[in-house]
Write a protein that holds these residues in place. Structure first.
Motif, PDB file in Angstrom:
ATOM      1  N   LYS A 227      -0.542  14.782  -9.224  1.00 40.62           N
ATOM      2  CA  LYS A 227      -1.608  13.829  -8.891  1.00 40.62           C
ATOM      3  C   LYS A 227      -1.372  13.219  -7.509  1.00 40.62           C
ATOM      4  CE  LYS A 227      -4.396  10.006 -10.647  1.00 40.62           C
ATOM      5  NZ  LYS A 227      -5.616  10.718 -10.212  1.00 40.62           N
ATOM      6  N   MET A 228      -0.084  13.106  -7.114  1.00 37.15           N
ATOM      7  CA  MET A 228       0.219  12.604  -5.767  1.00 37.15           C
ATOM      8  C   MET A 228      -0.185  13.609  -4.695  1.00 37.15           C
ATOM      9  SD  MET A 228       3.885  10.729  -6.494  1.00 37.15           S
ATOM     10  CE  MET A 228       4.171  10.276  -4.780  1.00 37.15           C
ATOM     11  N   MET A 229      -0.361  14.876  -5.082  1.00 35.36           N
ATOM     12  CA  MET A 229      -0.862  15.883  -4.159  1.00 35.36           C
ATOM     13  C   MET A 229      -2.389  15.916  -4.134  1.00 35.36           C
ATOM     14  SD  MET A 229       1.597  19.139  -4.925  1.00 35.36           S
ATOM     15  CE  MET A 229       3.364  19.006  -5.192  1.00 35.36           C
ATOM     16  N   GLN A 230      -3.001  15.278  -5.104  1.00 34.32           N
ATOM     17  CA  GLN A 230      -4.455  15.356  -5.242  1.00 34.32           C
ATOM     18  C   GLN A 230      -5.178  14.160  -4.628  1.00 34.32           C
ATOM     19  OE1 GLN A 230      -6.087  15.161  -9.312  1.00 34.32           O
ATOM     20  NE2 GLN A 230      -7.400  16.883  -8.758  1.00 34.32           N
ATOM     21  N   ASP A 231      -4.730  12.954  -4.942  1.00 33.10           N
ATOM     22  CA  ASP A 231      -5.415  11.739  -4.515  1.00 33.10           C
ATOM     23  C   ASP A 231      -4.497  10.864  -3.668  1.00 33.10           C
ATOM     24  OD1 ASP A 231      -7.982  12.073  -5.860  1.00 33.10           O
ATOM     25  OD2 ASP A 231      -6.845  11.885  -7.720  1.00 33.10           O
ATOM     26  N   PRO A 232      -5.067   9.999  -2.828  1.00 28.76           N
ATOM     27  CA  PRO A 232      -4.248   9.230  -1.885  1.00 28.76           C
ATOM     28  C   PRO A 232      -3.343   8.198  -2.551  1.00 28.76           C
ATOM     29  CG  PRO A 232      -6.574   9.223  -1.240  1.00 28.76           C
ATOM     30  CD  PRO A 232      -6.513   9.782  -2.621  1.00 28.76           C
ATOM     31  N   ILE A 233      -2.177   8.008  -1.931  1.00 28.38           N
ATOM     32  CA  ILE A 233      -1.325   6.860  -2.219  1.00 28.38           C
ATOM     33  C   ILE A 233      -1.841   5.706  -1.360  1.00 28.38           C
ATOM     34  CG2 ILE A 233       1.033   5.944  -2.104  1.00 28.38           C
ATOM     35  CD1 ILE A 233       1.942   8.952  -2.060  1.00 28.38           C
ATOM     36  N   TRP A 234      -1.902   4.512  -1.925  1.00 28.45           N
ATOM     37  CA  TRP A 234      -2.301   3.319  -1.173  1.00 28.45           C
ATOM     38  C   TRP A 234      -1.122   2.361  -1.161  1.00 28.45           C
ATOM     39  CZ3 TRP A 234      -7.009   3.053   1.287  1.00 28.45           C
ATOM     40  CH2 TRP A 234      -7.937   4.047   0.944  1.00 28.45           C
ATOM     41  N   SER A 235      -0.603   2.090   0.028  1.00 23.09           N
ATOM     42  CA  SER A 235       0.586   1.241   0.191  1.00 23.09           C
ATOM     43  C   SER A 235       0.213  -0.079   0.854  1.00 23.09           C
ATOM     44  CB  SER A 235       1.627   1.965   1.049  1.00 23.09           C
ATOM     45  OG  SER A 235       2.672   1.089   1.422  1.00 23.09           O
ATOM     46  N   THR A 236       0.920  -1.127   0.485  1.00 23.94           N
ATOM     47  CA  THR A 236       0.696  -2.437   1.107  1.00 23.94           C
ATOM     48  C   THR A 236       1.372  -2.556   2.466  1.00 23.94           C
ATOM     49  OG1 THR A 236       2.643  -3.390   0.008  1.00 23.94           O
ATOM     50  CG2 THR A 236       0.528  -3.571  -1.147  1.00 23.94           C
ATOM     51  N   TRP A 237       2.293  -1.657   2.815  1.00 25.88           N
ATOM     52  CA  TRP A 237       3.225  -1.911   3.914  1.00 25.88           C
ATOM     53  C   TRP A 237       2.589  -2.047   5.296  1.00 25.88           C
ATOM     54  CZ3 TRP A 237       7.251  -4.236   5.286  1.00 25.88           C
ATOM     55  CH2 TRP A 237       7.852  -3.972   6.533  1.00 25.88           C
ATOM     56  N   ALA A 238       1.981  -0.994   5.803  1.00 24.35           N
ATOM     57  CA  ALA A 238       1.525  -1.015   7.195  1.00 24.35           C
ATOM     58  C   ALA A 238       0.472  -2.096   7.435  1.00 24.35           C
ATOM     59  CB  ALA A 238       0.972   0.355   7.584  1.00 24.35           C
ATOM     60  N   ARG A 239      -0.371  -2.337   6.467  1.00 23.29           N
ATOM     61  CA  ARG A 239      -1.451  -3.308   6.633  1.00 23.29           C
ATOM     62  C   ARG A 239      -0.968  -4.754   6.469  1.00 23.29           C
ATOM     63  NH1 ARG A 239      -7.286  -3.467   3.378  1.00 23.29           N
ATOM     64  NH2 ARG A 239      -7.903  -5.557   4.104  1.00 23.29           N
ATOM     65  N   PHE A 240      -0.143  -5.002   5.466  1.00 20.52           N
ATOM     66  CA  PHE A 240       0.232  -6.385   5.143  1.00 20.52           C
ATOM     67  C   PHE A 240       1.676  -6.725   5.479  1.00 20.52           C
ATOM     68  CE2 PHE A 240      -3.037  -5.063   2.005  1.00 20.52           C
ATOM     69  CZ  PHE A 240      -4.038  -5.943   2.354  1.00 20.52           C
ATOM     70  N   LYS A 241       2.520  -5.697   5.730  1.00 18.49           N
ATOM     71  CA  LYS A 241       3.956  -5.904   5.930  1.00 18.49           C
ATOM     72  C   LYS A 241       4.521  -6.728   4.761  1.00 18.49           C
ATOM     73  CE  LYS A 241       4.148  -3.608   9.819  1.00 18.49           C
ATOM     74  NZ  LYS A 241       2.752  -3.176   9.930  1.00 18.49           N
ATOM     75  N   ARG A 242       5.332  -7.741   5.043  1.00 15.94           N
ATOM     76  CA  ARG A 242       5.958  -8.525   3.965  1.00 15.94           C
ATOM     77  C   ARG A 242       5.070  -9.666   3.463  1.00 15.94           C
ATOM     78  NH1 ARG A 242       9.855  -7.616   7.857  1.00 15.94           N
ATOM     79  NH2 ARG A 242      11.553  -6.204   7.232  1.00 15.94           N
ATOM     80  N   ASP A 243       3.942  -9.856   4.107  1.00 12.95           N
ATOM     81  CA  ASP A 243       3.061 -10.976   3.738  1.00 12.95           C
ATOM     82  C   ASP A 243       2.141 -10.576   2.588  1.00 12.95           C
ATOM     83  OD1 ASP A 243       4.146 -12.570   5.737  1.00 12.95           O
ATOM     84  OD2 ASP A 243       2.781 -11.732   7.239  1.00 12.95           O
ATOM     85  N   ILE A 244       2.740 -10.332   1.443  1.00 10.00           N
ATOM     86  CA  ILE A 244       1.966  -9.949   0.268  1.00 10.00           C
ATOM     87  C   ILE A 244       2.152 -10.970  -0.839  1.00 10.00           C
ATOM     88  CG2 ILE A 244       1.967  -7.472   0.763  1.00 10.00           C
ATOM     89  CD1 ILE A 244       4.258  -7.169  -1.268  1.00 10.00           C
ATOM     90  N   ASN A 245       1.158 -11.051  -1.696  1.00 10.88           N
ATOM     91  CA  ASN A 245       1.237 -11.868  -2.905  1.00 10.88           C
ATOM     92  C   ASN A 245       0.282 -11.272  -3.926  1.00 10.88           C
ATOM     93  OD1 ASN A 245      -1.423 -12.893  -2.377  1.00 10.88           O
ATOM     94  ND2 ASN A 245      -0.509 -14.401  -0.966  1.00 10.88           N
ATOM     95  N   GLN A 246       0.190 -11.892  -5.068  1.00  9.22           N
ATOM     96  CA  GLN A 246      -0.618 -11.335  -6.144  1.00  9.22           C
ATOM     97  C   GLN A 246      -2.090 -11.250  -5.755  1.00  9.22           C
ATOM     98  OE1 GLN A 246       0.448 -12.715 -10.008  1.00  9.22           O
ATOM     99  NE2 GLN A 246      -1.522 -12.189 -10.940  1.00  9.22           N
TER     100      GLN A 246
END
Length: 647
Positions: A227-246
């Motif tokens: 499934k990781m070969m089929q559909d995209p992974i969405w990561s918080t990193w590049a867009r939000f860096k460490r400034d993440i919360n719920q």
């Protein structure tokens, strides 16, 4: 096939020509110091060199010789260097192209243009002017020669651009120690030992080197999560860096669905922990992580989190780990080495200690069950985060510090399974997990930029890691002030990623405009409905022992004697079916394309809709193998891709 007599001393300074017709030229310092005396006999390696016929593969695939050079009673150093150099030219001055080795910040394909003349230790790092996160002591040439260096050799590799590739053995600056540690300045016995294999061409010798039963490089025994070969992974990193919360994570997931994108998982990266090494959510930033993850699952997302092998000094797990000697020590009293990494100071788990590995795995399994996570993204693991003494004081004193990386990956796989991704690896080619390219910068260039994606993916495949995860589309947007990747760069990165095994977004297409969003949606759908099938099929063929890769060099499909195919570093094959030729330069809308294969091979243009389902002789829709198509026009929303037609 070749005769052992074809391997012989050559030249007044000592060297090996092996075998006939200029396939391999090696200059050996050990032979020079021993007056060129080369022995073919099986014997203990004394000062000088031995050459032993090792084996011949079934069906005459390849024939191999073991070459050993030794220094006894004197340390290998700049004054007494134990070094063999492999020429990048034949005696008739034809270029010999070399591939393999390691991931590098300035990746090249082939590696002839790399400049690394100081003999860097062949150990994994995330540092410039060194070898990178993923490596294997394996090199293959365009003339059908392959070199595989023994794991116990304290290896340094120098690359002199378009001249020679030099293998040297030295304990200096290497973190490379033996079971009975002797400081580098006291080392007196050194061996440089490697195997040379020969065949009629590069593809045949590579097939032998990766043979499931007889080869030197293991193959995976099964596929990772498809499934990781089929559909995209969405990561918080590049867009939000460490400034993440719920709130941010939940809103991000909603954006993905509102914009009609599919997903294989949502990856919560750095910034969720209270202290690094806790591997639990910070309750101030994530007041109800269990509920958040349950909601994400209900929305159709699998969920992974980012982890490392580091336990920081302020982590709730540090005191227990130290009390039980679970960290890599820096001295024989068991005191843990405190290292500085990009998120502070801590110690790294001693994965050579089975109890420490179990402890680390248990912590992550507890985290996984508590929050009902699906898997993990494993970061770091390079030997550059070990103390200077390497693994000398660990529970198991392995000679090669890279064994630490091996044990880290094996521990990770037990808890991460087929969905996990790693960024460092050594001797773990049999694992069914994804190998991530090192963090890419949001630039066009060859210094960890967009230009390095294809050469790195090709290198991964050659050294035995076919399940390539090409990192964030658009790069990681690093910088003092957050800056979005250039719009054109982001679009070209989307197009390229659509033909790689996995697609991974963080910077979101809708942060640009409607056109970029539509382009991204088109290519994720193309990947899902067309490319995915061949990626999985090629991966399965590789697992089964065939010569097929999800990301393959075009010389896999070149005609015998084709030298051009070895020089092309901006095209690749998806399995055995699609040839991909993206635009990799800023402001460019055309490029030259080379088509491998004999003149009887036809390639059909799949970029142009008018060429769909046309006869193989349709005008301007097919090109023969062995030809160039010059200045081919490719608009910003296009990528050139061609289908190999059946005979």
């Amino acid at each position: 096939m070749f005769d052992t007599a074809d391997c012989q001393r050559k030249g007044p300074y000592g060297g090996i020509s092996c075998p006939g017709k200029e396939k391999l030229q090696v200059t050996s310092s050990a032979l020079a110091e021993s007056n060129g005396e080369l022995s073919n006999a099986e014997r203990k390696c004394e000062n000088g060199a031995t050459l032993t016929e090792l084996k011949q593969f079934p069906n005459g695939q390849a024939q191999c010789w073991k070459i050993s050079s030794c220094l006894y009673g004197v340390a290998s150093s700049q004054q007494h260097l134990l070094e063999d150099c492999i020429a990048m030219q034949t005696e008739s001055l034809d270029t010999v192209h070399w591939m393999g080795g390691a991931e590098m910040i300035t990746q090249k394909w082939p590696l002839n243009d790399i400049r690394l003349e100081q003999g860097a230790p062949f150990l994994s790092t995330d540092l410039p002017k060194r070898y990178g996160n993923v490596l294997e002591r394996y090199y293959i040439s365009s003339l059908g020669a392959a070199v595989f260096v023994d794991s116990e050799v304290p290896l340094h590799v120098s690359i002199y651009p378009n001249q020679r590739l030099c293998l040297s053995a030295s304990y200096e600056d290497s973190r490379f120690v033996g079971p009975g540690y002797v400081p580098e300045h006291q080392q007196t016995n050194t061996t440089l030992s490697y195997t040379v294999c020969m065949s009629e061409d590069s593809k045949t010798v590579h097939a032998a080197m990766t043979d499931k039963d007889y080869g030197f490089i293991s193959r995976p025994t099964e596929l990772p999560d498809v499934k990781m070969m089929q559909d995209p992974i969405w990561s918080t990193w590049a867009r939000f860096k460490r400034d993440i919360n719920q709130t941010i994570v939940e809103a991000f997931a909603e954006e993905i669905l509102i914009n009609n994108f599919t997903n294989c998982q949502l990856e919560i990266d750095d910034g969720y922990e209270t202290s690094y090494g806790d591997f639990t959510f910070d309750n101030k930033k994530f007041p109800n992580p269990e509920n958040m993850i349950a909601n994400l699952h209900e929305m159709g997302f699998r969920v992974t989190i980012w982890v490392t092998p580091f336990i920081n000094l302020d982590s709730e797990n540090y005191k227990y780990g130290r009390a039980n000697n679970y960290f890599v020590p820096e001295s024989d009293d068991g005191k843990p080495a405190v290292i500085r990494w990009w998120n502070g100071r801590g110690s790294t788990v001693d994965f050579t200690n089975s109890n420490a590995s179990t402890w680390y795995g248990t912590i992550l399994e507890s985290t996984k069950q508590r929050y009902e996570l699906d898997s993990f993204k494993f970061d770091a693991g390079e030997t550059s985060y070990l103390p200077k003494a390497g693994l000398n004081y660990t529970a198991n004193r392995y000679t090669n510090p890279s064994d630490y990386t091996t044990h880290y990956a094996k521990t990770a796989f037990k808890v991460g399974g087929h969905m996990m991704e790693m960024r460092s690896s050594w001797k773990t080619q049999s694992g069914a997990f994804f190998m991530r390219l090192m963090d890419k910068g949001s630039s066009w260039g060859s210094l960890r930029g967009f230009r390095t994606v294809i050469p790195t993916a090709l290198t991964f495949g050659i050294i035995g890691y076919p399940f390539v995860l090409p990192d964030m589309i658009g790069g990681n947007a690093y910088g003092i002030n957050f800056t979005m990747p250039e719009r054109e760069l982001f679009i070209r990165w989307i197009e390229l990623s659509a033909f790689l095994p996995c697609m991974q977004f963080s910077i979101s297409p809708w942060q640009y405009d409607k056109e970029v969003t539509n382009i991204a949606r088109y290519y994720t759908n193309l990947h899902r409905t067309i490319v995915y099938e061949e990626v999985v099929a090629a991966a399965q063929r590789y697992v089964n022992g065939q010569m097929s890769l999800p990301v393959a060099p075009i010389w896999f499909h070149a005609a015998y004697g084709d030298t051009i195919a070895f020089t092309v570093d901006d095209q690749f094959m998806v399995g055995d079916r699609y040839l991909v030729a993206p635009i990799l330069q800023q402001g460019v809308s055309h490029r030259d394309i080379y088509f491998p294969g004999a003149a009887t091979v036809y390639w059909r243009d799949r970029m142009r809709k008018e060429c769909d389902d046309t006869p193989t002789t349709a005008i301007n829709c097919t090109v023969n193998g062995g030809m160039w198509l010059m200045s081919y026009q490719i608009a910003l929303d296009q990528i050139s891709w061609w289908e190999k037609l059946p005979k």
